[in-house]
Structures are given as structure tokens and as C-alpha cells.
Design a protein around this motif. Structure first.
Motif, PDB file in Angstrom:
ATOM      1  N   HIS A  24       0.789  -1.239   0.000  1.00  0.00           N
ATOM      2  CA  HIS A  24       0.000   0.000   0.000  1.00  0.00           C
ATOM      3  C   HIS A  24       0.817   1.282   0.000  1.00  0.00           C
ATOM      4  N   HIS A  25       2.107   1.162   0.277  1.00  0.00           N
ATOM      5  CA  HIS A  25       2.891   2.404   0.221  1.00  0.00           C
ATOM      6  C   HIS A  25       4.077   2.303  -0.753  1.00  0.00           C
ATOM      7  N   ILE A  26       5.000   1.392  -0.488  1.00  0.00           N
ATOM      8  CA  ILE A  26       6.243   1.369  -1.276  1.00  0.00           C
ATOM      9  C   ILE A  26       5.961   1.208  -2.776  1.00  0.00           C
ATOM     10  N   LEU A  54      13.709   1.990  -1.676  1.00  0.00           N
ATOM     11  CA  LEU A  54      14.412   1.918  -0.387  1.00  0.00           C
ATOM     12  C   LEU A  54      14.180   3.107   0.555  1.00  0.00           C
ATOM     13  N   HIS A  55      13.389   4.096   0.136  1.00  0.00           N
ATOM     14  CA  HIS A  55      13.320   5.348   0.904  1.00  0.00           C
ATOM     15  C   HIS A  55      12.804   5.154   2.338  1.00  0.00           C
ATOM     16  N   ASP A  56      11.975   4.125   2.562  1.00  0.00           N
ATOM     17  CA  ASP A  56      11.401   3.894   3.904  1.00  0.00           C
ATOM     18  C   ASP A  56      11.892   2.591   4.521  1.00  0.00           C
ATOM     19  N   ILE A  57      13.083   2.153   4.136  1.00  0.00           N
ATOM     20  CA  ILE A  57      13.554   0.822   4.557  1.00  0.00           C
ATOM     21  C   ILE A  57      13.684   0.693   6.086  1.00  0.00           C
ATOM     22  N   ALA A 102      16.176  13.345   1.561  1.00  0.00           N
ATOM     23  CA  ALA A 102      15.311  14.500   1.301  1.00  0.00           C
ATOM     24  C   ALA A 102      13.860  14.119   1.012  1.00  0.00           C
ATOM     25  N   HIS A 103      13.476  12.857   1.289  1.00  0.00           N
ATOM     26  CA  HIS A 103      12.129  12.442   0.858  1.00  0.00           C
ATOM     27  C   HIS A 103      11.000  12.926   1.768  1.00  0.00           C
ATOM     28  N   ARG A 104      11.341  13.458   2.935  1.00  0.00           N
ATOM     29  CA  ARG A 104      10.267  13.865   3.853  1.00  0.00           C
ATOM     30  C   ARG A 104      10.015  15.362   3.749  1.00  0.00           C
ATOM     31  N   ALA A 122       6.456  11.779  -5.294  1.00  0.00           N
ATOM     32  CA  ALA A 122       5.785  10.478  -5.393  1.00  0.00           C
ATOM     33  C   ALA A 122       5.396   9.963  -4.007  1.00  0.00           C
ATOM     34  N   ASP A 123       6.248  10.219  -3.025  1.00  0.00           N
ATOM     35  CA  ASP A 123       5.954   9.801  -1.648  1.00  0.00           C
ATOM     36  C   ASP A 123       4.678  10.508  -1.171  1.00  0.00           C
ATOM     37  N   ASN A 124       4.578  11.793  -1.457  1.00  0.00           N
ATOM     38  CA  ASN A 124       3.360  12.548  -1.136  1.00  0.00           C
ATOM     39  C   ASN A 124       2.159  12.027  -1.918  1.00  0.00           C
TER      40      ASN A 124
END
Ligand SMILES: [Fe+2]
Ligand SMILES: [Fe+2]
Length: 181
Positions: A24-26, A54-57, A102-104, A122-124
């Protein structure tokens, strides 16, 4: 992306993140990031894809508990170790590390490269395309609406991502009978 590399990344993800979070997220972030690459042909697609996977690993929802360091910084460190262990291209590794740090939207550093802006957007955007998941997970309607409102106000959001997010926001307003914008 190279098949062997993709397999290694997938096994790293599967041993660190729960299935529902990957689903649902990655995967949603990877999908939106690759879609955004269509508008920015100069962006390094491999850097964008690896960063998205890998941004939320080391996300707080990960299987193994991590030290309570900000997860963008901890994920960057873990990714650096992983990429060094497979002797991945150094200059690409540097770009990936910046994307992850820098993804947050709410945390420094700001995304400076086009690849980092794509990953952060994309994360947003994944919060919108997978809104029902976010809504359930946060278990607080007002906080969830406030969160996507903040996402819409992120200064780095690429215009294509913002337009898509706004459209989905109108659908969310209808579905949940609320006013967000
Ligand atoms: Fe994150
Ligand atoms: Fe994320």
C-alpha cells in the motif's frame, strides 16, 4: 532495472518491511515516481527507482525495530551499506542517498535534484492514490485530512504530481463528505 539488482532490493525490502506496507505504500511510491519520470526525461530513472524502493527501509512500521533516529536518515545509512556491499556505482549511490534523505516534506534537507523532487513528490502522491490505506492506518479522520492538506502545500511538489493530487482530493472530499481545499 537490472534483474539481479531488483531481486536483491526486493529481498532486502521483504526482510525489513511488512507486506501490507510494501503493497500500500512502497509499490505506490515506485509507481508514481516512474510515472513522473515521463515528464522529466533527463532524470536518472535507475536512481529514482532504487530510491523509491528503499526510501522507507527503516520506517517506524518496519519489521525490525530501529533506533529512533529519523527514518529518512536511518534509511539513507542502511541503503549506503547495501549499495556499498554490492559495489554499486559511486556517483549513483550519492544521488540515491540524497533522494532518501530529502524524501520527507517536513524534514530537512530539501530535495535539490530532479530525482529527489520526483521521489519526494511520489511519496506525497502515494498518500492520495492510497488514501483509504492512510485513512485506516492513521485512524483519525481530521488528522488524515490535515496531513494531505500539508502534502498539497509542499514547496517541492512537482506540478504534475500536484495536479494529480488535487484531482484526487476532490474525489476524497466527495467520498468522505468533507472540505479539504
Ligand atoms: Fe518516509
Ligand atoms: Fe514513504
Amino acid at each position: 532495472m537490472d534483474r539481479k539488482l531488483k531481486n536483491k532490493i526486493m529481498s532486502l525490502i521483504k526482510s525489513n518491511l511488512p507486506d501490507y506496507f510494501i503493497k500500500h505504500h512502497i509499490k505506490a511510491v515506485v509507481k508514481e515516481a516512474l510515472w513522473l519520470c515521463n515528464f522529466y526525461p533527463k532524470a536518472d530513472k535507475e536512481v529514482v527507482e532504487i530510491s523509491s524502493w528503499l526510501h522507507d527501509i527503516t520506517h517506524p512500521l518496519s519489521i525490525k525495530p530501529y533506533e529512533q533516529e529519523d527514518h529518512n536518515i536511518a534509511s539513507a545509512k542502511k541503503t549506503q551499506k547495501f549499495l556499498d556491499s554490492i559495489a554499486f556505482d559511486n556517483s549513483k549511490t550519492k544521488k540515491i542517498i540524497h533522494c532518501i534523505k530529502a524524501h520527507r516534506s517536513s524534514r530537512h534537507p530539501e530535495p535539490k535534484t530532479i530525482e529527489a523532487k520526483i521521489v519526494a513528490s511520489a511519496d506525497n502522491l502515494a498518500h492520495f492514490t492510497k488514501f483509504d490505506f492512510l485513512y485506516k492506518k492513521m485512524n483519525n479522520p481530521q488528522k488524515t485530512f490535515d496531513k494531505i492538506k500539508r502534502d498539497l502545500a509542499s514547496t517541492f511538489m512537482l506540478p504534475e504530481a500536484l495536479e494529480k493530487a488535487r484531482k484526487i482530493t476532490f474525489e476524497i472530499e466527495k467520498k468522505y463528505k468533507t472540505k479539504i481545499l
